[in-house]
Design a protein around this motif. Structure first.
Motif, mmCIF file in Angstrom:
data_model
loop_
_atom_site.group_PDB
_atom_site.id
_atom_site.type_symbol
_atom_site.label_atom_id
_atom_site.label_comp_id
_atom_site.label_asym_id
_atom_site.label_seq_id
_atom_site.Cartn_x
_atom_site.Cartn_y
_atom_site.Cartn_z
ATOM 1 N N UNK A 84 4.485 -3.012 -10.918
ATOM 2 C CA UNK A 84 5.518 -2.636 -9.958
ATOM 3 C C UNK A 84 4.948 -2.348 -8.567
ATOM 4 N N UNK A 85 3.628 -2.237 -8.474
ATOM 5 C CA UNK A 85 3.003 -1.927 -7.187
ATOM 6 C C UNK A 85 3.286 -0.503 -6.738
ATOM 7 N N UNK A 86 3.309 0.446 -7.694
ATOM 8 C CA UNK A 86 3.621 1.840 -7.372
ATOM 9 C C UNK A 86 2.349 2.676 -7.312
ATOM 10 N N UNK A 95 0.849 -1.179 0.000
ATOM 11 C CA UNK A 95 0.000 0.000 0.000
ATOM 12 C C UNK A 95 0.894 1.241 0.000
ATOM 13 N N UNK A 96 0.353 2.439 -0.219
ATOM 14 C CA UNK A 96 1.184 3.649 -0.253
ATOM 15 C C UNK A 96 2.077 3.793 0.975
ATOM 16 N N UNK A 97 3.338 4.090 0.767
ATOM 17 C CA UNK A 97 4.306 4.175 1.864
ATOM 18 C C UNK A 97 4.015 5.313 2.830
ATOM 19 N N UNK A 125 -3.750 16.929 7.499
ATOM 20 C CA UNK A 125 -4.578 16.642 6.338
ATOM 21 C C UNK A 125 -5.787 15.793 6.736
ATOM 22 N N UNK A 126 -6.940 16.169 6.202
ATOM 23 C CA UNK A 126 -8.191 15.481 6.503
ATOM 24 C C UNK A 126 -8.442 14.327 5.529
ATOM 25 N N UNK A 127 -8.223 14.565 4.241
ATOM 26 C CA UNK A 127 -8.448 13.560 3.212
ATOM 27 C C UNK A 127 -7.220 13.424 2.327
ATOM 28 N N UNK A 128 -6.888 12.188 1.991
ATOM 29 C CA UNK A 128 -5.769 11.918 1.083
ATOM 30 C C UNK A 128 -6.154 10.762 0.170
ATOM 31 N N UNK A 129 -5.842 10.882 -1.115
ATOM 32 C CA UNK A 129 -6.150 9.791 -2.044
ATOM 33 C C UNK A 129 -4.959 9.479 -2.935
ATOM 34 N N UNK A 130 -4.705 8.172 -3.093
ATOM 35 C CA UNK A 130 -3.663 7.681 -3.984
ATOM 36 C C UNK A 130 -4.299 6.865 -5.108
ATOM 37 N N UNK A 131 -3.625 6.813 -6.223
ATOM 38 C CA UNK A 131 -4.063 6.036 -7.380
ATOM 39 C C UNK A 131 -2.950 5.056 -7.767
ATOM 40 N N UNK A 132 -3.353 3.831 -8.153
ATOM 41 C CA UNK A 132 -2.362 2.858 -8.586
ATOM 42 C C UNK A 132 -1.718 3.338 -9.886
ATOM 43 N N UNK A 133 -0.433 3.685 -9.801
ATOM 44 C CA UNK A 133 0.291 4.234 -10.950
ATOM 45 C C UNK A 133 0.811 3.135 -11.859
ATOM 46 N N UNK A 134 1.430 2.115 -11.274
ATOM 47 C CA UNK A 134 1.978 0.996 -12.037
ATOM 48 C C UNK A 134 1.618 -0.290 -11.308
ATOM 49 N N UNK A 135 0.677 -1.040 -11.845
ATOM 50 C CA UNK A 135 0.187 -2.241 -11.164
ATOM 51 C C UNK A 135 1.261 -3.313 -11.048
ATOM 52 N N UNK A 146 -12.065 1.551 -13.237
ATOM 53 C CA UNK A 146 -11.096 0.584 -13.739
ATOM 54 C C UNK A 146 -9.725 0.617 -13.110
ATOM 55 N N UNK A 147 -9.536 1.429 -12.054
ATOM 56 C CA UNK A 147 -8.230 1.536 -11.403
ATOM 57 C C UNK A 147 -8.388 1.457 -9.890
ATOM 58 N N UNK A 148 -7.436 0.852 -9.209
ATOM 59 C CA UNK A 148 -7.479 0.761 -7.754
ATOM 60 C C UNK A 148 -7.067 2.097 -7.135
ATOM 61 N N UNK A 149 -7.873 2.563 -6.202
ATOM 62 C CA UNK A 149 -7.588 3.799 -5.470
ATOM 63 C C UNK A 149 -7.529 3.495 -3.976
ATOM 64 N N UNK A 150 -6.697 4.256 -3.284
ATOM 65 C CA UNK A 150 -6.577 4.139 -1.833
ATOM 66 C C UNK A 150 -6.912 5.500 -1.237
ATOM 67 N N UNK A 151 -7.978 5.546 -0.438
ATOM 68 C CA UNK A 151 -8.479 6.798 0.132
ATOM 69 C C UNK A 151 -8.351 6.724 1.644
#
Length: 241
Positions: free
Chosen positions: A113-115, A62-64, A101-111, A86-91
């Motif tokens: 490589x898991x980035x 998951x995001x570091x 920070x109250x809200x943060x969202x990441x998007x799967x950049x490279x599936x 169609x893409x995995x997001x981490x909120x």
């Protein structure tokens, strides 16, 4: 695993480079990129592609820079990992009003490589709402993530714990709007207990909570829903008598 083509159950014993432990309340598996994904302790996600040979699993971190303290303290209830367009997001939503920070969202950049790539970070001072009752809790209220909008990547749904309301957050204008007032139902509602889906065109049997401002159905926990059904039956019986 059940195959609808062969109408048979198949079991696999899959190798993994490290021992893994699934979450006790991890929710449904995430299906994306042709594989199933489960959140696990300490190692992020484990992925399994049933159509890929030889059969095996892979670990995806998951995001570091996510909030590890909140994740361990609250067993991940303040996060949401799911598919949107169609893409995995981490909120992630802050578990404490004093955090920067109250809200943060990441998007799967490279599936492969898991980035991950951080799409945005939002402070409480940036939030807005046209509802007076909700506005009073923007700076101090606690919110639990429920689901991404099934069709709109810019909208995510949360539950305001103090009010018990379902609210929608729009990424573009940073507004929180009231989507549904539960009125005492679903006090333990979170992403673990929600199954979002788009309303079909044909009539449906069964009782599902729905609101026209919230364009998907959700299933509340069976315990709280059962209590409400029993209460409604008692009220109806009294009126009949």
């Amino acid at each position: 695993m059940y195959s609808s083509e062969t109408r048979e159950w198949i079991s696999y014993k899959l190798p993994c480079i490290v021992p893994i432990r699934f979450l006790k309340r991890g929710g449904s598996p995430i299906h994306c990129y042709g594989a199933f994904h489960w959140l696990i302790h300490n190692h992020g996600m484990v992925a399994f592609d049933p159509d890929k040979d030889p059969k095996s699993v892979r670990l995806i971190p998951l995001p570091n820079d996510r909030d590890l303290e909140s994740e361990h303290k609250h067993d991940g209830v303040y996060r949401l990992c799911d598919v949107s367009q169609g893409t995995i997001h981490y909120f992630e939503v802050a578990d404490d009003p004093t955090k920067l920070y109250f809200l943060t969202m990441w998007k799967m950049k490279d599936y492969e490589k898991g980035e991950w790539w951080c799409e945005f970070k939002v402070r409480r001072s940036d939030l807005q709402s046209s509802d007076p009752g909700l506005s009073n809790w923007l700076l101090e209220g606690k919110f639990l993530l429920i689901s991404f909008h099934p069709l709109n990547l810019n909208v995510v749904y949360l539950r305001c714990m103090e009010l018990g309301w379902i609210v929608s957050y729009n990424v573009q204008n940073r507004r929180l709007d009231v989507a549904f007032k539960l009125n005492g139902v679903g006090k333990d509602l979170s992403w673990r207990l929600v199954i979002p889906f788009v309303s079909p065109r044909w009539p449906m049997l069964g009782r599902l909570h729905h609101n026209h401002d919230c364009p998907f159905y959700f299933l509340p926990s069976s315990r709280s829903f059962a209590k409400k059904v029993r209460r409604e039956k008692k009220i109806k019986k009294r009126k009949t008598n």
